[in-house]
Motif scaffolding. Sequence first.
Motif, PDB file in Angstrom:
ATOM      1  N   ALA A  88      69.014-133.631  -5.725  1.00 40.36           N
ATOM      2  CA  ALA A  88      68.979-132.942  -7.025  1.00 40.36           C
ATOM      3  C   ALA A  88      67.959-131.810  -7.007  1.00 40.36           C
ATOM      4  O   ALA A  88      68.210-130.728  -7.564  1.00 40.36           O
ATOM      5  CB  ALA A  88      68.645-133.939  -8.131  1.00 40.36           C
ATOM      6  N   MET A  89      66.818-132.024  -6.368  1.00 44.13           N
ATOM      7  CA  MET A  89      65.801-130.971  -6.297  1.00 44.13           C
ATOM      8  C   MET A  89      66.318-129.785  -5.486  1.00 44.13           C
ATOM      9  O   MET A  89      66.084-128.620  -5.842  1.00 44.13           O
ATOM     10  CB  MET A  89      64.529-131.537  -5.661  1.00 44.13           C
ATOM     11  CG  MET A  89      63.859-132.642  -6.475  1.00 44.13           C
ATOM     12  SD  MET A  89      63.045-132.011  -7.949  1.00 44.13           S
ATOM     13  CE  MET A  89      61.591-131.273  -7.219  1.00 44.13           C
ATOM     14  N   ALA A  90      67.044-130.065  -4.386  1.00 42.80           N
ATOM     15  CA  ALA A  90      67.626-128.981  -3.587  1.00 42.80           C
ATOM     16  C   ALA A  90      68.674-128.224  -4.393  1.00 42.80           C
ATOM     17  O   ALA A  90      68.743-126.991  -4.349  1.00 42.80           O
ATOM     18  CB  ALA A  90      68.235-129.540  -2.306  1.00 42.80           C
ATOM     19  N   ALA A  91      69.509-128.975  -5.141  1.00 39.97           N
ATOM     20  CA  ALA A  91      70.524-128.333  -5.984  1.00 39.97           C
ATOM     21  C   ALA A  91      69.873-127.419  -7.024  1.00 39.97           C
ATOM     22  O   ALA A  91      70.398-126.338  -7.332  1.00 39.97           O
ATOM     23  CB  ALA A  91      71.378-129.393  -6.666  1.00 39.97           C
ATOM     24  N   CYS A  92      68.727-127.833  -7.577  1.00 39.94           N
ATOM     25  CA  CYS A  92      68.032-127.006  -8.572  1.00 39.94           C
ATOM     26  C   CYS A  92      67.669-125.649  -7.998  1.00 39.94           C
ATOM     27  O   CYS A  92      67.757-124.617  -8.696  1.00 39.94           O
ATOM     28  CB  CYS A  92      66.769-127.719  -9.057  1.00 39.94           C
ATOM     29  SG  CYS A  92      67.088-129.073 -10.206  1.00 39.94           S
ATOM     30  N   ILE A  93      67.230-125.624  -6.733  1.00 31.59           N
ATOM     31  CA  ILE A  93      66.853-124.344  -6.114  1.00 31.59           C
ATOM     32  C   ILE A  93      68.068-123.423  -6.037  1.00 31.59           C
ATOM     33  O   ILE A  93      67.997-122.238  -6.383  1.00 31.59           O
ATOM     34  CB  ILE A  93      66.264-124.593  -4.712  1.00 31.59           C
ATOM     35  CG1 ILE A  93      64.954-125.388  -4.819  1.00 31.59           C
ATOM     36  CG2 ILE A  93      66.030-123.274  -3.988  1.00 31.59           C
ATOM     37  CD1 ILE A  93      64.355-125.774  -3.470  1.00 31.59           C
ATOM     38  N   ALA A  94      69.222-123.969  -5.576  1.00 30.28           N
ATOM     39  CA  ALA A  94      70.429-123.151  -5.450  1.00 30.28           C
ATOM     40  C   ALA A  94      70.888-122.647  -6.817  1.00 30.28           C
ATOM     41  O   ALA A  94      71.233-121.464  -6.981  1.00 30.28           O
ATOM     42  CB  ALA A  94      71.530-123.950  -4.775  1.00 30.28           C
ATOM     43  N   ILE A  95      70.898-123.550  -7.793  1.00 27.80           N
ATOM     44  CA  ILE A  95      71.375-123.189  -9.135  1.00 27.80           C
ATOM     45  C   ILE A  95      70.460-122.154  -9.772  1.00 27.80           C
ATOM     46  O   ILE A  95      70.913-121.188 -10.401  1.00 27.80           O
ATOM     47  CB  ILE A  95      71.498-124.455  -9.998  1.00 27.80           C
ATOM     48  CG1 ILE A  95      72.609-125.361  -9.441  1.00 27.80           C
ATOM     49  CG2 ILE A  95      71.772-124.110 -11.457  1.00 27.80           C
ATOM     50  CD1 ILE A  95      72.614-126.756  -9.999  1.00 27.80           C
ATOM     51  N   ASP A  96      69.152-122.327  -9.608  1.00 31.45           N
ATOM     52  CA  ASP A  96      68.187-121.368 -10.151  1.00 31.45           C
ATOM     53  C   ASP A  96      68.390-119.976  -9.574  1.00 31.45           C
ATOM     54  O   ASP A  96      68.137-118.966 -10.232  1.00 31.45           O
ATOM     55  CB  ASP A  96      66.762-121.848  -9.847  1.00 31.45           C
ATOM     56  CG  ASP A  96      65.965-122.108 -11.115  1.00 31.45           C
ATOM     57  OD1 ASP A  96      66.435-121.728 -12.204  1.00 31.45           O
ATOM     58  OD2 ASP A  96      64.865-122.691 -11.026  1.00 31.45           O
ATOM     59  N   ALA A  97      68.830-119.921  -8.316  1.00 28.46           N
ATOM     60  CA  ALA A  97      69.028-118.638  -7.647  1.00 28.46           C
ATOM     61  C   ALA A  97      70.392-118.025  -7.969  1.00 28.46           C
ATOM     62  O   ALA A  97      70.741-116.970  -7.425  1.00 28.46           O
ATOM     63  CB  ALA A  97      68.871-118.807  -6.137  1.00 28.46           C
ATOM     64  N   GLY A  98      71.186-118.689  -8.829  1.00 32.08           N
ATOM     65  CA  GLY A  98      72.475-118.147  -9.233  1.00 32.08           C
ATOM     66  C   GLY A  98      73.634-118.548  -8.341  1.00 32.08           C
ATOM     67  O   GLY A  98      74.694-117.909  -8.374  1.00 32.08           O
ATOM     68  N   TRP A  99      73.455-119.615  -7.545  1.00 32.76           N
ATOM     69  CA  TRP A  99      74.497-120.067  -6.634  1.00 32.76           C
ATOM     70  C   TRP A  99      74.968-121.456  -7.030  1.00 32.76           C
ATOM     71  O   TRP A  99      74.321-122.167  -7.791  1.00 32.76           O
ATOM     72  CB  TRP A  99      73.976-120.077  -5.193  1.00 32.76           C
ATOM     73  CG  TRP A  99      73.721-118.698  -4.677  1.00 32.76           C
ATOM     74  CD1 TRP A  99      72.636-117.911  -4.946  1.00 32.76           C
ATOM     75  CD2 TRP A  99      74.569-117.923  -3.842  1.00 32.76           C
ATOM     76  NE1 TRP A  99      72.747-116.700  -4.343  1.00 32.76           N
ATOM     77  CE2 TRP A  99      73.934-116.675  -3.647  1.00 32.76           C
ATOM     78  CE3 TRP A  99      75.802-118.139  -3.247  1.00 32.76           C
ATOM     79  CZ2 TRP A  99      74.495-115.663  -2.872  1.00 32.76           C
ATOM     80  CZ3 TRP A  99      76.354-117.149  -2.464  1.00 32.76           C
ATOM     81  CH2 TRP A  99      75.712-115.911  -2.283  1.00 32.76           C
ATOM     82  N   GLN A 100      76.132-121.832  -6.476  1.00 31.23           N
ATOM     83  CA  GLN A 100      76.687-123.157  -6.754  1.00 31.23           C
ATOM     84  C   GLN A 100      76.275-124.148  -5.678  1.00 31.23           C
ATOM     85  O   GLN A 100      75.975-123.769  -4.542  1.00 31.23           O
ATOM     86  CB  GLN A 100      78.222-123.093  -6.815  1.00 31.23           C
ATOM     87  CG  GLN A 100      78.788-122.318  -7.993  1.00 31.23           C
ATOM     88  CD  GLN A 100      80.285-122.109  -7.827  1.00 31.23           C
ATOM     89  OE1 GLN A 100      80.724-121.363  -6.951  1.00 31.23           O
ATOM     90  NE2 GLN A 100      81.081-122.772  -8.663  1.00 31.23           N
ATOM     91  N   CYS A 101      76.325-125.431  -6.060  1.00 30.37           N
ATOM     92  CA  CYS A 101      76.030-126.511  -5.128  1.00 30.37           C
ATOM     93  C   CYS A 101      77.187-127.513  -5.162  1.00 30.37           C
ATOM     94  O   CYS A 101      77.731-127.805  -6.224  1.00 30.37           O
ATOM     95  CB  CYS A 101      74.719-127.201  -5.505  1.00 30.37           C
ATOM     96  SG  CYS A 101      74.324-128.641  -4.497  1.00 30.37           S
TER      97      CYS A 101
END
Length: 695
Positions: free
Chosen positions: A294-307
Amino acid sequence: MEVAMTPRSGPQRALHKLGLVRPIDLALHLPLRYEDETCLYTLRTVREGQTAQIEGQIRATEVRAGRQLLVTLDDGTGTCLLRFFSFTPGMQRALAVGQKIRVRGEVKGGFAGWTMLHPAFQPAGGTLPATLTPVYPSTAGLPQAYLRKAIDGGLQAAVLDEFVPPQCWEEAGIDPAWTLRAALALLHHPPPGPPPQRTHPPQRTHPAWRRLQAEELLAQQIAQQRSRAERERQRAPTLAGGTLQERLLAALPFGLTAAQRRVCAEIADDLRRRAPMHRLLQGDVGSGKTIVAAMAACIAIDAGWQCALMAPTEILATQHIAKLVAWLQPLGVQVAWLMGGQGKRQRHAALDAIASGQAQLAVGTHAMVQDTVRFARLGLAIIDEQHRFGVEQRWKLRNKTATVGDGGDSTSPLQPPLQPHLLMMTATPIPRTLAMSYWADLDVSTIDELPPGRTPVVTRLVHAARRGQVIERVRIAVESGRQAYWVCPLIEESEALDLSNATQTHAELCAAMPGVRVGLLHSRMSPAEKRMVMQEFVAGTMGLLVSTTVIEVGVDVPNASLMIVENAQRFGLSQLHQLRGRVGRGQAASACVLLYAAEEGGKLGEGARDRLQAMAQCQDGFAIAQRDLEIRGPGEFLGLRQSGAMLLRFADLRDNADVLDWARHTARHLLTHNPEAAQAHEQRWLGNKTQFLGA
């Protein structure tokens, strides 16, 4: 360059089914065992149970009851009855009275004299072979005679040139005189040994075997190191997190352990790089890998990308969805899910949300890799229990994005598509020797600390004769408010294995506990039925859950504190450890009872006894994984019966650790100083399998 064969006939298609496409594939298809056709015996000198080759004349034939062909063979020193339970008109003609034949089979004694059951036969006479006759691994529609001829042709046609300098083989402790051609010639057609071990093949410590083991490990290391180097040249989105991670941490009812914080930092460093992350996150059962994902997904989502997160079972995927929705949806993250049991309207809505980019996180099962699934901006792919998926499935998920360029809007043909970062997770800890070989192209993060509050699980070995006492203990525990699992290995009766099945056990436990709600869960239930049962168990309205191993991974019910595994001797060690990990997740003292039964001869097999003792003595998943590797070997341990997987066919990581060190060093040297030789060696051994190395 070797040319692959195009299958036309049935046997050719069977060759392709075995992966025998190129001449070198045939040359590397080694025998399972050997038969000795180099000499003839007489019936006067044979012994009971001996496999012998005899020549003689047929004195009589008889078809008994239309189902048996009986042939009397006389070799001048005695007679032998050849018995065929399956025969054709052509066989009857070939075995007519007066014919002289050569037969080979196991000689059995009886009141009527010597007999052979279904022996191989051919016309008498002709030159005897000088070497042992190979018996190869085969499949339906592929006779040994056809396979032997094809392999001999492959040995003639294969390019067996020496790509690696002789001094490299000397460094591995192998005499350069044992070329690949010489090693294969011996292993396909060894000379007979002295009686009585005439059919014994060369031992795996023989120089011919050592040459093949070294060749195979070298090819694997070249492929892994080249794959890592190529991935370093690829481009991935640079993902730098904003505030979503901090907001999630602030909302969680628990804090991260030091180990979780360490691996989160390792993953964050990878995501900021231009090269695609290729990391394996390993941690024991209950170590908290989902929150790291979930923490890794947060980084991707914050950067405007999908996970995307893919799990092997609907139960596990459903639990991921429940946790991730509870954690992330209040923070404004939209989560979509894709599973086989979805309704058409739900599925179309999820597909549209993923394709448009509206869904920032997608969670699902194998349904995620279907052709209809497309992502707008896939920046991170997470695969849970990665060993449950074939490498081709992992490869497909990584290629689910149509995004080009950093901004995702560029359509310039000069910019290659960005590769998503890949995080794979496993609850089966990987011993160091395997990580050095099978994951040489991976970065490995390890959560080596359990979260606070995990209670130790007491493990007890109990003989099946005390099963009634165990049932009574379970009844008392469940009636006092605790929850329990009862795991069975089969769903329905099997003639081969006299084991209690889940449906019978469910009925028995319902009768033994009339006041207890007992549920049943197995793989043949529909997805909706499985979800309903699990919802009741998670809610606490069901006290006892009878299940097959579908609850092996991912099931998290803190109130469940008792695990019964029936016929535990039938389970693998890592599987038992996974099942034990379903309890001990709450504050209550937890126990795992391994019910075992004697096997053939009234005794427990050595392997089963070793597994059960290891479970009783050890809680540490890494120590258990090492013991499991020693018992089963790397192929079984990894579950590598997968499409495109590169099983080591000849090398053994337990016995060839010294060769593995040599292979890793030599691969690095060849890739640097002689890349053409490295490429030729890799192509010889792996062919097109290398396309899946990035998965």
